[in-house]
Write a protein that holds these residues in place. Sequence first.
Motif, PDB file in Angstrom:
ATOM      1  N   GLY A 189      86.707   6.191 -88.607  1.00  0.00           N
ATOM      2  CA  GLY A 189      86.606   5.554 -89.910  1.00  0.00           C
ATOM      3  C   GLY A 189      85.425   4.631 -90.063  1.00  0.00           C
ATOM      4  O   GLY A 189      85.443   3.672 -90.842  1.00  0.00           O
ATOM      5  N   VAL A 190      84.373   4.905 -89.292  1.00  0.00           N
ATOM      6  CA  VAL A 190      83.167   4.069 -89.340  1.00  0.00           C
ATOM      7  C   VAL A 190      82.030   4.868 -89.982  1.00  0.00           C
ATOM      8  O   VAL A 190      81.996   6.096 -89.895  1.00  0.00           O
ATOM      9  N   LYS A 191      81.099   4.180 -90.610  1.00  0.00           N
ATOM     10  CA  LYS A 191      79.947   4.840 -91.219  1.00  0.00           C
ATOM     11  C   LYS A 191      78.870   5.089 -90.163  1.00  0.00           C
ATOM     12  O   LYS A 191      78.525   4.188 -89.402  1.00  0.00           O
ATOM     13  N   TYR A 192      78.347   6.307 -90.159  1.00  0.00           N
ATOM     14  CA  TYR A 192      77.317   6.662 -89.179  1.00  0.00           C
ATOM     15  C   TYR A 192      76.076   5.800 -89.356  1.00  0.00           C
ATOM     16  O   TYR A 192      75.445   5.393 -88.374  1.00  0.00           O
ATOM     17  N   SER A 193      75.734   5.493 -90.599  1.00  0.00           N
ATOM     18  CA  SER A 193      74.550   4.665 -90.867  1.00  0.00           C
ATOM     19  C   SER A 193      74.703   3.285 -90.252  1.00  0.00           C
ATOM     20  O   SER A 193      73.729   2.688 -89.774  1.00  0.00           O
ATOM     21  N   ASP A 194      75.929   2.748 -90.249  1.00  0.00           N
ATOM     22  CA  ASP A 194      76.170   1.437 -89.646  1.00  0.00           C
ATOM     23  C   ASP A 194      76.073   1.519 -88.122  1.00  0.00           C
ATOM     24  O   ASP A 194      75.555   0.593 -87.468  1.00  0.00           O
ATOM     25  N   VAL A 195      76.591   2.601 -87.560  1.00  0.00           N
ATOM     26  CA  VAL A 195      76.544   2.777 -86.107  1.00  0.00           C
ATOM     27  C   VAL A 195      75.108   2.886 -85.630  1.00  0.00           C
ATOM     28  O   VAL A 195      74.737   2.345 -84.584  1.00  0.00           O
ATOM     29  N   LYS A 196      74.269   3.579 -86.408  1.00  0.00           N
ATOM     30  CA  LYS A 196      72.854   3.745 -86.041  1.00  0.00           C
ATOM     31  C   LYS A 196      72.134   2.401 -85.945  1.00  0.00           C
ATOM     32  O   LYS A 196      71.193   2.246 -85.172  1.00  0.00           O
ATOM     33  N   LYS A 197      72.581   1.431 -86.719  1.00  0.00           N
ATOM     34  CA  LYS A 197      71.930   0.128 -86.729  1.00  0.00           C
ATOM     35  C   LYS A 197      72.345  -0.743 -85.548  1.00  0.00           C
ATOM     36  O   LYS A 197      71.668  -1.697 -85.207  1.00  0.00           O
ATOM     37  N   ASP A 198      73.475  -0.399 -84.929  1.00  0.00           N
ATOM     38  CA  ASP A 198      74.007  -1.191 -83.809  1.00  0.00           C
ATOM     39  C   ASP A 198      73.748  -0.425 -82.518  1.00  0.00           C
ATOM     40  O   ASP A 198      74.434   0.542 -82.195  1.00  0.00           O
ATOM     41  N   LYS A 199      72.772  -0.871 -81.751  1.00  0.00           N
ATOM     42  CA  LYS A 199      72.364  -0.155 -80.548  1.00  0.00           C
ATOM     43  C   LYS A 199      73.505   0.012 -79.552  1.00  0.00           C
ATOM     44  O   LYS A 199      73.727   1.099 -79.014  1.00  0.00           O
ATOM     45  N   ASN A 200      74.228  -1.066 -79.308  1.00  0.00           N
ATOM     46  CA  ASN A 200      75.318  -1.009 -78.330  1.00  0.00           C
ATOM     47  C   ASN A 200      76.437  -0.088 -78.785  1.00  0.00           C
ATOM     48  O   ASN A 200      76.997   0.677 -77.981  1.00  0.00           O
ATOM     49  N   LEU A 201      76.756  -0.144 -80.079  1.00  0.00           N
ATOM     50  CA  LEU A 201      77.811   0.720 -80.612  1.00  0.00           C
ATOM     51  C   LEU A 201      77.397   2.179 -80.561  1.00  0.00           C
ATOM     52  O   LEU A 201      78.191   3.058 -80.207  1.00  0.00           O
ATOM     53  N   TYR A 202      76.127   2.428 -80.883  1.00  0.00           N
ATOM     54  CA  TYR A 202      75.641   3.811 -80.845  1.00  0.00           C
ATOM     55  C   TYR A 202      75.681   4.346 -79.413  1.00  0.00           C
ATOM     56  O   TYR A 202      76.064   5.505 -79.188  1.00  0.00           O
ATOM     57  N   GLU A 203      75.281   3.521 -78.457  1.00  0.00           N
ATOM     58  CA  GLU A 203      75.297   3.954 -77.061  1.00  0.00           C
ATOM     59  C   GLU A 203      76.709   4.269 -76.595  1.00  0.00           C
ATOM     60  O   GLU A 203      76.920   5.176 -75.789  1.00  0.00           O
ATOM     61  N   LYS A 204      77.683   3.537 -77.114  1.00  0.00           N
ATOM     62  CA  LYS A 204      79.087   3.800 -76.773  1.00  0.00           C
ATOM     63  C   LYS A 204      79.483   5.210 -77.220  1.00  0.00           C
ATOM     64  O   LYS A 204      80.053   5.991 -76.452  1.00  0.00           O
TER      65      LYS A 204
END
Length: 837
Positions: free
Chosen positions: A271-286
Amino acid sequence: MKTQLQDVNNSATLYFADGSKVENLQKDLEGSKISLSEMSPYLKKAIVSTEDSDFYRHKGVVPKSIFRAIISDVTGIGAQTGGSTLTQQTVKMQMLSSETTWKRKAVEIFLAMRVDKYFTKDEILEDYLNAATFGRNNKGQNIQGVQAAATGLFGKNASDLNLAESAFIAGLPQSPSIYTPYDYSSDGTRGKFKDNISLGLKRKDIVLYRMYRDNQITEKQYNEARNFDLKSDFLKPAKESNKKIKYGYIYNLLTEQARTILIKRLVKNDGVKYSDVKKDKNLYEKYETQADTELHNKNYKIHSTIDKNLYVAMNQQAQQFKANLGTTHTDNATDPTTGKAIKVSEPVQNGSVLLDNKSGQVLAFVGGLNFKKSQLNHAFDTQRSPGSSIKPLITFAPAIENGLIGSQTMLADFKTSFNKYSPTDYGQTIQNRFVSARETLEESYNIPSVNLYNYIQQHGVSSKKYMSKMGIHLSDKEYHQLGITLGGTANGVTVLEQASAFSTFANKGVHVDPYVVTDVTDPSGQSIYHHKGSKKRVFTKQTSYIIKNMLHGVVTKGTASALSYEANFNTKNLFGKTGTSNDYRDNWFIGSTQGMTLASWIGYDNFYGNNYNLSSNSTDINQELWANMANALYKEDKSVFNTSESFTKPAGVKTYKVDKETGTLTGSIGYNGITTKVNQHTTNSLYYKGSPSEMSYSDFAIGGKSKNYKLFWDNYFGRDNGYAVVKQLGENSKSTSELANENGSGRTSGFSNSTNSNESSEVVTNSASSTSSTNTNLTDSTTSNGTSETGTGSGSGSSRKSSSETETTDTTSGGGSSSTGDTVSSSTDTAGSPSLE
């Protein structure tokens, strides 16, 4: 459910378009699946006593244990056991993600009860023993399943394990990284013993005690196993064996794209937006780690658009031709990782893409010429200055679309300056005459292109509107720099982006997004991704026809005229564009038929701060490479080219008979007090909107100045005043004919617009003799972003560097171990530009 539970020791499989296998992804976990009957009875008893002593009595879960784990988790008091049965652990490993939420725990419990209901205890135990991880083997590799543990620790099959060995293996799943006796060497290619393995040996004794407590072994067996010299029983560290990847560039490309698809799916499920995840390096790496784990350990199937036969044919031609691309430079450099001095070689690289115009499918590509030395994909991942190949996209098509020009509209090619930006044509020359829009594209002149780009900007035409729809995204700053029409971008474009944008003309003005992955299915066989094509109308079919008609002249008599005899197929319906950036840094050729677009780029990566450029005849070289690839592809599958489909002129394209020298309707002008009719030469000019202007003394050419018109008319009426005599700036010692030959021009003198079968530029002469200054015209433009007062400025480009692209001792550009250069054994320049006035 059965498929998911038994999906062990697998990894994703990559496929060609015809369903044949490219490769299996290399597994993070080494292992092989065996049946329960092939496992030592000691091992089965050890696992049950250690991990779940009530395994044969409960129904998948133990309520008391769950309740105890919840209290412990909430209060922080008590042992952190997790309360998981073997059934729950199997479900968690095989059916769920690694997230630690209450919701996931609830799903785990529900699924564990269902698994216990539909499967026998032995089936569940077998699945667990094949799926669990057991640390590292003697080669330093991560291992999965008891068979891999037995062979990797003791050099024997799981069926032959003694009691002490079985107890040691059974103790590993609780904390594999701590209890395993092996680690990996600093270079990651072999195993090594840990300095201290006592924790693993103590864990073995705990397992033995629990077996004795549960009456699974006698006291005598317990004592003998405790005293067994297990340390000397371990295998000696060894080196990991190499694995060959046959199609390295495809392997990396499909893996990267499949990873992104899985990341987006995981993000959506949370339920998270991909665009938001792309902005968060640590979250994207997860999410990236989670997707990688799935791909490397689960049996996903990734189906691609890549045609195996076309791919092989295309890469074989690139391999056979690579020695002709240019000098391989050898130099000393500093390794950015180690800081040590190393010797590096810099060969000329190639990135090419074959695109199916209608579908957007990438049918084949050349990622590079030696995967072993450089895993950088030069077709998909490097951004380079597009040079003059961008002209029809960013300037000429928008101008035609908005009715600002016809194919014969005249453009000024005289010495000029825009706020200290002074573009020149190829080789720092100036044609010193008026040039038609058609000839400007055919011969790739710079100054007329800059004049036209300036003109459309002044008339409110936004090139960004069209470029963005074609998948090329530039900044507003770049669009406000005149040099952008010559390829003077800040970062450049990829070969795929440029090929895809160019295919818009073949698609009659519709851009189709390019793609490589068609489908992805999960281990259960369920489709989790299917490509959905995206199309956008960019230009009208009328504009597209006119551009194709004009660009056909590039391959018949312009900068790519060599293709008329190098190609082994009918080029009647072929159109294309060349491009060269400053100082021969990049060279492009993009050619299209109605069926396909084939783009080829060559240049140096210039890693380690080097500044190597291509040879001065790089246009000829790249065209020959393009022709070799195209011929091989055509021989393999003629239907891809669709050469028989002609450029059908759509309704709405208007043809006007115009004066050849002015691009206007024929008529009369006043010259030295005398009214004179001007109609010596006529030709056809194609328009979508608008129409040719009336004949006039001045203002018939875009970018023309009063002194230019005077020079033209004086020459027209017989004065030998230097009009159309090519001027050369700078200190270039080469003759204009030498410069023209270097760049592949088919033209040597006279009118460029000779008769052809497409009504592109037929010339009608109304008198027996015509007077025109004979001149040699130069060809393909250099990239400019307007940094030079008298030259063409400096192009720009960048390469995204891979982690292992250069070998330190090789001094040649030799290929890999296969004819495609794609097999391995695995273990920017930037400059500013002036703004428009």
